[in-house]
Design an enzyme around this catalytic site. Structure first.
Site, short mmCIF file in Angstrom:
data_model
loop_
_atom_site.label_atom_id
_atom_site.label_comp_id
_atom_site.label_asym_id
_atom_site.label_seq_id
_atom_site.Cartn_x
_atom_site.Cartn_y
_atom_site.Cartn_z
CB SER A 98 64.89 101.51 -6.41
OG SER A 98 63.39 101.52 -6.29
CG HIS A 123 63.87 106.25 -6.19
ND1 HIS A 123 64.11 106.11 -7.55
CD2 HIS A 123 63.45 105.00 -5.86
CE1 HIS A 123 63.85 105.21 -7.98
NE2 HIS A 123 63.48 104.31 -6.90
#
Length: 197
Positions: A98, A123
């Site tokens: 992330s 993501h």
């Protein structure tokens, strides 16, 4: 509570003991370990600024092992990495997920590394909202703006198209170190210290 090792150094003035992170900071190594949050971001920003003041020409090494965290805290680190004069080399040990992956890819081009068994995951940003409908709408608009900005920056860093990064970040997208290199998030998978240019 974790125990932080101490190291003892002999100097002409006698012995000096440091916690391991302070000693490594002398070598221009900063650790980003754990969740990215405001307190951690402030400490990393302060270390980056300190090392720039010490020597604005010498590279700084940011070692990342993080599951990700708060977007705005990560952006404070990212903006400082780009604001200061020294190049910031990034190296993933363990995982960069992330916001950790975003910071890994945001290192100086040619100086973004991962160890062979490191994992990288990209993501879209996560968020949640509650309250009045208008407040939820405001939060939704903000997270969509952040998603667009993060996707654009990751496309710039990786060399992928905006559309590809947008599609690839719709869900958790895990990569090995080699896959992260092929995607353009890093420049090299390191197997020994001698490989760092």
């Amino acid at each position: 509570m974790a125990v932080i090792p101490m190291v003892v150094e002999q100097t002409s003035k006698g012995e000096r003991s440091y916690d391991i992170y302070s000693r490594l900071l002398k070598e221009r190594i900063i650790f980003l370990n754990g969740e990215v949050e405001d307190h951690m971001a402030n400490l990393i920003v302060a270390q980056l600024l300190f090392l720039e003041a010490e020597d604005p020409e010498k590279d700084i090494y940011l070692y990342i092992n993080s599951p990700g965290g708060v977007v705005t805290a990560g952006l404070a680190i990212y903006d400082t990495m780009n604001f200061i004069k020294p190049d910031v080399a990034t190296l993933c040990t363990g995982q960069a997920c992330s916001m950790g992956a975003f910071l890994l890819s945001g290192g100086k081009k040619g100086k973004r590394f991962a160890l062979p068994n490191a994992r990288v995951m990209i993501h879209q940003p996560l968020g949640g909202a509650r309250g009045q409908a208008t407040d939820i709408q405001i939060q939704a608009q903000e997270i969509l703006k952040l998603k667009e900005m993060l996707t654009r920056k990751m496309a710039e860093h990786s060399g992928q198209t905006f559309a590809k990064v947008a599609a690839d970040t719709e869900r958790d997208n895990f990569m090995s170190a080699t896959e992260a290199k092929n995607y353009g998030l890093i420049d090299k998978v390191l197997t020994s210290r001698g490989e760092v240019a």
